[in-house]
Design an enzyme around this catalytic site. Structure first.
Site, PDB file in Angstrom:
ATOM      1  N   HIS A 207      -6.253  -7.131  -0.525  1.00 16.93           N
ATOM      2  CA  HIS A 207      -6.283  -4.987  -0.970  1.00 16.93           C
ATOM      3  C   HIS A 207      -6.198  -5.349  -1.839  1.00 16.93           C
ATOM      4  O   HIS A 207      -4.716  -5.766  -2.131  1.00 16.93           O
ATOM      5  CB  HIS A 207      -5.859  -4.261   0.653  1.00 16.93           C
TER       6      HIS A 207
ATOM      7  N   HIS B  44       1.299  -1.360  -0.039  1.00 15.86           N
ATOM      8  CA  HIS B  44      -0.347  -0.522  -0.015  1.00 15.86           C
ATOM      9  C   HIS B  44       0.681   1.575   0.021  1.00 15.86           C
ATOM     10  O   HIS B  44       0.825   2.620  -0.572  1.00 15.86           O
ATOM     11  CB  HIS B  44      -0.740   0.101   1.041  1.00 15.86           C
TER      12      HIS B  44
ATOM     13  N   ASP C  73      -2.721 -10.719  -2.712  1.00 13.42           N
ATOM     14  CA  ASP C  73      -3.906 -10.274  -0.949  1.00 13.42           C
ATOM     15  C   ASP C  73      -4.656  -8.955  -1.498  1.00 13.42           C
ATOM     16  O   ASP C  73      -5.195  -9.139  -2.639  1.00 13.42           O
ATOM     17  CB  ASP C  73      -2.843  -8.588  -0.089  1.00 13.42           C
TER      18      ASP C  73
ATOM     19  N   ASP D 224      -5.323 -12.448   3.631  1.00 15.10           N
ATOM     20  CA  ASP D 224      -6.319 -12.247   3.748  1.00 15.10           C
ATOM     21  C   ASP D 224      -7.322 -12.101   2.934  1.00 15.10           C
ATOM     22  O   ASP D 224      -8.192 -11.683   3.322  1.00 15.10           O
ATOM     23  CB  ASP D 224      -6.244 -10.589   4.382  1.00 15.10           C
TER      24      ASP D 224
HETATM   25 ZN   LIG Z   1      -4.389  -6.828   2.489  1.00 14.85          ZN
END
Ligand SMILES: [Zn+2]
Length: 366
Positions: free
Chosen positions: A178, A139, A176, A264
């Site tokens: 996200h 991120h 991931d 995740d």
């Molecule tokens: Zn994540």
């Protein structure tokens, strides 16, 4: 098959404080553990040891990345900010990304761990590598740390590979849950890096990771997002790999593949709403290994990202690392069969509709 493994005890000493999962303490709910705490990483490392698979891996000792190496990706102001907060002993990289004393040095060790994994694969010391590093990185953008990430570990390793080892075409496949917004932003106008992210649609960051975000300038066509609907399971992920990821890799012809690896997307993760299980992750790893063998001499580097289920991240990580090194420990994942019987594990029509839209982007890779 020789598989490198990067880990350091200090990765677990990065202090994210006692927050209510992701929000600062307040007098509303009793302070608890920050979601991005050492436990899932420690438990994965412990399972690798107890299962015996650690004996089948080649230990790669991390080093601290230099400021020069960080500067290939990050602005001087961002690097200085993280260092200043760390020296002060407490603060937030932007929002919801706390750090503590020594976090700067530990983040350097994480980025340097990604670099060392990359070097070991490029030089042929190992065939592939898994870097179990922390804090995570995908991120973080050039000038902002966010989403528990301080420095973009994978991007720093990619720039290192390009500038010191002469690689010209590297692909990232981020699984991931996200969106890999930092990796996307860093390489958005750069056709030398194909960035692919599979993620839960509009989860984090919000309003990020749409199919329309396809790169810009010379990088137009070299960024692919597959924003899967909540509830996507192993069937949808495998379909996304078959229809988007593998054709894109075949078209791009990378010299090396990097996987920002978050667990995740599992069906029991507190931070996502997907249905992946360990055999689902195993299958994705197998597909990438086959693609890497066909396209780039098997060169594959995984850098650890998210994953917040203390009991389940270890099983997913073990399954992936078993595939990487070709050794089966015989450890049974007690959840795998159970989750396999849940509804919605196969690809659903509303999921394949999104995948088919993303598949249209493959032809933009030129
Ligand atoms: Zn994540």
């Amino acid at each position: 098959m020789a598989t490198g493994f990067v880990f350091h005890e200090l990765y677990l000493w990065h202090n994210t404080w006692n927050w209510n999962q992701v929000f600062p303490p307040s007098l509303t709910v009793q302070p608890g553990t920050h979601a991005e705490n050492p436990e899932t990483k420690r438990r994965l490392r412990n399972l690798l040891e107890v299962s015996g698979i650690l004996d089948h891996l080649v230990t790669i000792k991390p080093r601290r990345a230099t400021v020069e190496e960080l500067s290939r990706v990050h602005t001087p102001a961002h690097i200085a900010k993280i260092r200043e907060i760390s020296d002060r002993g407490y603060g937030d990289a932007s929002s919801l990304t706390p750090l503590g004393a020594g976090s700067y040095e530990i983040a350097l060790l994480a980025a340097g761990g990604a670099i060392k994994a990359m070097e070991a694969v490029i030089t042929g010391e190992v065939d592939n590598a898994y870097a179990l590093i922390r804090p995570p990185g995908h991120h973080a953008t050039a000038d902002v740390g966010m989403g528990f990430c301080l420095f973009s570990n994978a991007a720093i390793a990619i720039r290192h590979a390009q500038q010191l080892h002469g690689l010209t075409r590297i692909a990232t496949v981020d699984w991931d849950v996200h969106h890999g917004n930092g990796t996307q932003a860093i390489f958005y106008d750069d056709p030398s890096v194909l960035s692919i992210s599979l993620h839960q649609d509009n989860l984090f960051p919000v309003n990020s990771g749409a199919i329309a975000e396809n790169g810009e300038g010379k990088g137009k066509g070299f960024n692919i997002n597959v924003p899967l609907p909540p509830g996507s399971g192993p069937g949808a992920y495998a379909a996304a790999f078959e229809r988007v990821v593998l054709p894109a890799l075949t078209r791009f012809k990378p010299e090396l593949i990097v996987v920002p690896s978050g667990f995740d997307a599992s069906g029991v993760d507190p931070m996502g709403r997907m249905l992946m299980n360990s055999s689902g992750y195993r299958r994705l790893a197998r597909m990438l290994l086959d693609a890497a063998r066909e396209l780039c001499g098997g060169r594959l580097v995984m850098t650890h990202e998210g994953g917040y289920s203390e009991m389940y991240v270890p099983y997913c990580g073990l399954a992936v690392i078993e595939e990487l090194c070709g050794h089966r420990t015989g450890v049974e994942d007690p959840w795998d069969q159970l989750m396999g019987q849940w509804g919605g594990m196969s690809a659903q029509p509303h999921q394949t509709a999104i995948i088919d839209q993303a598949a249209e982007l493959v032809k933009n890779i030129n």
